[in-house]
Design a protein around this motif. Structure first.
Motif, PDB file in Angstrom:
ATOM      1  N   ALA A   2       0.812  -1.215   0.000  1.00 22.63           N
ATOM      2  CA  ALA A   2       0.000   0.000   0.000  1.00 22.63           C
ATOM      3  C   ALA A   2       0.843   1.263   0.000  1.00 22.63           C
ATOM      4  O   ALA A   2       0.441   2.286  -0.575  1.00 22.63           O
ATOM      5  CB  ALA A   2      -0.921  -0.003   1.219  1.00 22.63           C
ATOM      6  N   CYS A   3       2.021   1.196   0.624  1.00 19.09           N
ATOM      7  CA  CYS A   3       2.835   2.411   0.681  1.00 19.09           C
ATOM      8  C   CYS A   3       3.315   2.825  -0.715  1.00 19.09           C
ATOM      9  O   CYS A   3       3.329   4.015  -1.028  1.00 19.09           O
ATOM     10  CB  CYS A   3       4.000   2.231   1.642  1.00 19.09           C
ATOM     11  SG  CYS A   3       5.051   0.828   1.318  1.00 19.09           S
ATOM     12  N   TRP A   4       3.661   1.864  -1.558  1.00 23.92           N
ATOM     13  CA  TRP A   4       4.094   2.225  -2.914  1.00 23.92           C
ATOM     14  C   TRP A   4       2.918   2.689  -3.760  1.00 23.92           C
ATOM     15  O   TRP A   4       3.053   3.622  -4.555  1.00 23.92           O
ATOM     16  CB  TRP A   4       4.798   1.052  -3.583  1.00 23.92           C
ATOM     17  CG  TRP A   4       6.160   0.847  -3.019  1.00 23.92           C
ATOM     18  CD1 TRP A   4       6.565  -0.175  -2.214  1.00 23.92           C
ATOM     19  CD2 TRP A   4       7.289   1.706  -3.185  1.00 23.92           C
ATOM     20  NE1 TRP A   4       7.892  -0.009  -1.872  1.00 23.92           N
ATOM     21  CE2 TRP A   4       8.357   1.142  -2.458  1.00 23.92           C
ATOM     22  CE3 TRP A   4       7.502   2.900  -3.867  1.00 23.92           C
ATOM     23  CZ2 TRP A   4       9.615   1.733  -2.403  1.00 23.92           C
ATOM     24  CZ3 TRP A   4       8.760   3.468  -3.807  1.00 23.92           C
ATOM     25  CH2 TRP A   4       9.785   2.891  -3.091  1.00 23.92           C
ATOM     26  N   GLY A   5       1.771   2.053  -3.611  1.00 22.24           N
ATOM     27  CA  GLY A   5       0.589   2.486  -4.353  1.00 22.24           C
ATOM     28  C   GLY A   5       0.176   3.903  -3.991  1.00 22.24           C
ATOM     29  O   GLY A   5      -0.172   4.710  -4.859  1.00 22.24           O
ATOM     30  N   GLY A   6       0.215   4.215  -2.705  1.00 24.09           N
ATOM     31  CA  GLY A   6      -0.128   5.570  -2.263  1.00 24.09           C
ATOM     32  C   GLY A   6       0.861   6.597  -2.750  1.00 24.09           C
ATOM     33  O   GLY A   6       0.487   7.717  -3.133  1.00 24.09           O
ATOM     34  N   ARG A   7       2.124   6.232  -2.758  1.00 26.32           N
ATOM     35  CA  ARG A   7       3.144   7.170  -3.239  1.00 26.32           C
ATOM     36  C   ARG A   7       2.992   7.437  -4.737  1.00 26.32           C
ATOM     37  O   ARG A   7       3.095   8.578  -5.187  1.00 26.32           O
ATOM     38  CB  ARG A   7       4.529   6.615  -2.934  1.00 26.32           C
ATOM     39  CG  ARG A   7       5.631   7.538  -3.331  1.00 26.32           C
ATOM     40  CD  ARG A   7       6.890   7.256  -2.543  1.00 26.32           C
ATOM     41  NE  ARG A   7       8.017   7.983  -3.073  1.00 26.32           N
ATOM     42  CZ  ARG A   7       8.327   9.216  -2.720  1.00 26.32           C
ATOM     43  NH1 ARG A   7       7.588   9.838  -1.849  1.00 26.32           N
ATOM     44  NH2 ARG A   7       9.368   9.825  -3.235  1.00 26.32           N
ATOM     45  N   ILE A   8       2.756   6.394  -5.498  1.00 29.79           N
ATOM     46  CA  ILE A   8       2.583   6.559  -6.946  1.00 29.79           C
ATOM     47  C   ILE A   8       1.316   7.355  -7.240  1.00 29.79           C
ATOM     48  O   ILE A   8       1.325   8.275  -8.067  1.00 29.79           O
ATOM     49  CB  ILE A   8       2.567   5.190  -7.646  1.00 29.79           C
ATOM     50  CG1 ILE A   8       3.958   4.562  -7.573  1.00 29.79           C
ATOM     51  CG2 ILE A   8       2.115   5.310  -9.092  1.00 29.79           C
ATOM     52  CD1 ILE A   8       4.020   3.120  -8.000  1.00 29.79           C
ATOM     53  N   LEU A  43      -2.431  11.679   0.199  1.00 26.26           N
ATOM     54  CA  LEU A  43      -1.985  10.365  -0.273  1.00 26.26           C
ATOM     55  C   LEU A  43      -0.532  10.087   0.129  1.00 26.26           C
ATOM     56  O   LEU A  43      -0.189   8.970   0.520  1.00 26.26           O
ATOM     57  CB  LEU A  43      -2.146  10.259  -1.790  1.00 26.26           C
ATOM     58  CG  LEU A  43      -3.572  10.103  -2.297  1.00 26.26           C
ATOM     59  CD1 LEU A  43      -3.610  10.209  -3.820  1.00 26.26           C
ATOM     60  CD2 LEU A  43      -4.169   8.793  -1.840  1.00 26.26           C
ATOM     61  N   HIS A  44       0.312  11.108   0.058  1.00 28.38           N
ATOM     62  CA  HIS A  44       1.700  10.934   0.468  1.00 28.38           C
ATOM     63  C   HIS A  44       1.801  10.672   1.974  1.00 28.38           C
ATOM     64  O   HIS A  44       2.626   9.853   2.410  1.00 28.38           O
ATOM     65  CB  HIS A  44       2.543  12.149   0.087  1.00 28.38           C
ATOM     66  CG  HIS A  44       2.941  12.183  -1.343  1.00 28.38           C
ATOM     67  ND1 HIS A  44       3.884  11.339  -1.881  1.00 28.38           N
ATOM     68  CD2 HIS A  44       2.520  12.952  -2.364  1.00 28.38           C
ATOM     69  CE1 HIS A  44       4.029  11.587  -3.163  1.00 28.38           C
ATOM     70  NE2 HIS A  44       3.206  12.573  -3.486  1.00 28.38           N
ATOM     71  N   ILE A  45       0.987  11.356   2.758  1.00 32.54           N
ATOM     72  CA  ILE A  45       0.990  11.138   4.206  1.00 32.54           C
ATOM     73  C   ILE A  45       0.516   9.726   4.531  1.00 32.54           C
ATOM     74  O   ILE A  45       1.104   9.038   5.376  1.00 32.54           O
ATOM     75  CB  ILE A  45       0.132  12.203   4.910  1.00 32.54           C
ATOM     76  CG1 ILE A  45       0.819  13.567   4.815  1.00 32.54           C
ATOM     77  CG2 ILE A  45      -0.131  11.827   6.372  1.00 32.54           C
ATOM     78  CD1 ILE A  45      -0.050  14.732   5.228  1.00 32.54           C
ATOM     79  N   ALA A  50       1.703   4.073   6.049  1.00 34.32           N
ATOM     80  CA  ALA A  50       1.703   2.651   5.699  1.00 34.32           C
ATOM     81  C   ALA A  50       3.119   2.092   5.707  1.00 34.32           C
ATOM     82  O   ALA A  50       3.347   0.961   6.156  1.00 34.32           O
ATOM     83  CB  ALA A  50       1.053   2.445   4.332  1.00 34.32           C
ATOM     84  N   ALA A  51       4.095   2.867   5.239  1.00 36.24           N
ATOM     85  CA  ALA A  51       5.489   2.412   5.245  1.00 36.24           C
ATOM     86  C   ALA A  51       6.001   2.276   6.677  1.00 36.24           C
ATOM     87  O   ALA A  51       6.710   1.311   6.997  1.00 36.24           O
ATOM     88  CB  ALA A  51       6.361   3.385   4.458  1.00 36.24           C
TER      89      ALA A  51
END
Length: 83
Positions: A2-8, A43-45, A50-51
């Motif tokens: 989820a952390c990569w999906g949110g970052r993208i 989304l970045h937060i 998540a990370a």
């Protein structure tokens, strides 16, 4: 994860927000163009949270498994007799 999906997703929304702000002519258009920036920041937060959660869970798992060694038995098994 989820952390990569949110970052993208945050990056993509931020890029579209930049296009919207650059093409705005009136103050009302500018306000409408800044809303995607807010969504991008949220989304970045969420991706950062998540990370951090993933890192804490991974560390806890490693701490649980470390005393048993790489080929150790699970915590509920019988102890290995000493030689």
């Amino acid at each position: 994860m989820a952390c990569w999906g949110g970052r993208i997703a945050g990056t993509v929304v931020g890029r579209f927000a930049g296009v919207g702000v650059e093409s705005s002519r009136a103050p009302g258009d500018l306000a409408d163009g800044l809303t995607p920036y807010l969504v991008s920041d949220v989304l970045h937060i969420l991706a950062a949270a998540a990370a951090a959660y993933f890192a804490v869970r991974l560390t806890a798992t490693q701490r649980d498994k470390a005393p048993h060694g790489p080929y150790g038995k699970p915590a509920g098994s019988a102890p290995v007799p000493a030689l």
